[in-house]
Design a protein around this motif. Structure first.
Motif, PDB file in Angstrom:
ATOM      1  N   LEU A   6     -12.796   6.532 -52.078  1.00  0.00           N
ATOM      2  CA  LEU A   6     -11.820   5.466 -52.314  1.00  0.00           C
ATOM      3  C   LEU A   6     -12.454   4.198 -52.870  1.00  0.00           C
ATOM      4  O   LEU A   6     -11.763   3.281 -53.273  1.00  0.00           O
ATOM      5  CB  LEU A   6     -11.066   5.149 -51.017  1.00  0.00           C
ATOM      6  N   GLY A   7     -13.791   4.146 -52.854  1.00  0.00           N
ATOM      7  CA  GLY A   7     -14.477   2.988 -53.397  1.00  0.00           C
ATOM      8  C   GLY A   7     -14.522   1.793 -52.471  1.00  0.00           C
ATOM      9  O   GLY A   7     -14.742   0.674 -52.921  1.00  0.00           O
ATOM     10  N   HIS A   8     -14.327   2.014 -51.169  1.00  0.00           N
ATOM     11  CA  HIS A   8     -14.404   0.915 -50.223  1.00  0.00           C
ATOM     12  C   HIS A   8     -15.868   0.569 -49.972  1.00  0.00           C
ATOM     13  O   HIS A   8     -16.711   1.448 -49.814  1.00  0.00           O
ATOM     14  CB  HIS A   8     -13.731   1.284 -48.903  1.00  0.00           C
ATOM     15  N   ALA A  15     -11.173   2.390 -42.317  1.00  0.00           N
ATOM     16  CA  ALA A  15     -10.610   2.588 -40.985  1.00  0.00           C
ATOM     17  C   ALA A  15      -9.394   1.700 -40.760  1.00  0.00           C
ATOM     18  O   ALA A  15      -8.394   2.144 -40.199  1.00  0.00           O
ATOM     19  CB  ALA A  15     -11.675   2.311 -39.927  1.00  0.00           C
ATOM     20  N   GLY A  16      -9.471   0.463 -41.196  1.00  0.00           N
ATOM     21  CA  GLY A  16      -8.355  -0.455 -41.015  1.00  0.00           C
ATOM     22  C   GLY A  16      -7.117  -0.055 -41.791  1.00  0.00           C
ATOM     23  O   GLY A  16      -5.993  -0.189 -41.314  1.00  0.00           O
ATOM     24  N   VAL A  17      -7.326   0.480 -42.982  1.00  0.00           N
ATOM     25  CA  VAL A  17      -6.196   0.862 -43.831  1.00  0.00           C
ATOM     26  C   VAL A  17      -5.535   2.137 -43.325  1.00  0.00           C
ATOM     27  O   VAL A  17      -4.319   2.272 -43.337  1.00  0.00           O
ATOM     28  CB  VAL A  17      -6.654   1.040 -45.301  1.00  0.00           C
ATOM     29  N   TYR A  18      -6.333   3.090 -42.830  1.00  0.00           N
ATOM     30  CA  TYR A  18      -5.803   4.413 -42.512  1.00  0.00           C
ATOM     31  C   TYR A  18      -5.693   4.709 -41.022  1.00  0.00           C
ATOM     32  O   TYR A  18      -5.274   5.796 -40.647  1.00  0.00           O
ATOM     33  CB  TYR A  18      -6.641   5.488 -43.207  1.00  0.00           C
ATOM     34  N   ALA A  19      -6.036   3.780 -40.153  1.00  0.00           N
ATOM     35  CA  ALA A  19      -5.946   4.025 -38.709  1.00  0.00           C
ATOM     36  C   ALA A  19      -4.515   4.345 -38.288  1.00  0.00           C
ATOM     37  O   ALA A  19      -4.293   5.208 -37.444  1.00  0.00           O
ATOM     38  CB  ALA A  19      -6.476   2.828 -37.932  1.00  0.00           C
ATOM     39  N   HIS A  20      -3.529   3.679 -38.872  1.00  0.00           N
ATOM     40  CA  HIS A  20      -2.142   3.926 -38.487  1.00  0.00           C
ATOM     41  C   HIS A  20      -1.719   5.354 -38.822  1.00  0.00           C
ATOM     42  O   HIS A  20      -0.900   5.943 -38.136  1.00  0.00           O
ATOM     43  CB  HIS A  20      -1.215   2.918 -39.169  1.00  0.00           C
ATOM     44  N   VAL A  21      -2.275   5.943 -39.867  1.00  0.00           N
ATOM     45  CA  VAL A  21      -1.950   7.322 -40.226  1.00  0.00           C
ATOM     46  C   VAL A  21      -2.433   8.253 -39.136  1.00  0.00           C
ATOM     47  O   VAL A  21      -1.720   9.143 -38.686  1.00  0.00           O
ATOM     48  CB  VAL A  21      -2.571   7.703 -41.589  1.00  0.00           C
TER      49      VAL A  21
END
Length: 54
Positions: A6-8, A15-21
């Protein structure tokens, strides 16, 4: 691997972007198991459809 794809720059961003998933998938698994365990004997249990991941 996901962070790199993803290029992070930092794993914390990923982790912050996808933790809710991940939490949503855990909740769905718990709900599915609860439904299967509470199903009446002799009835077919149909798990919910897989969620759309955005």
């Amino acid at each position: 691997m996901i962070k790199e794809l993803l290029g992070h720059a930092h794993i914390g961003v990923t982790a912050g972007v996808y933790a809710h998933v991940r939490l949503g998938l855990q909740r769905q698994a718990i709900d599915s198991l609860t439904g299967a365990l509470n199903a009446a004997p002799g009835t077919a249990f149909e798990p919910p459809a897989a969620p759309t991941v955005r």
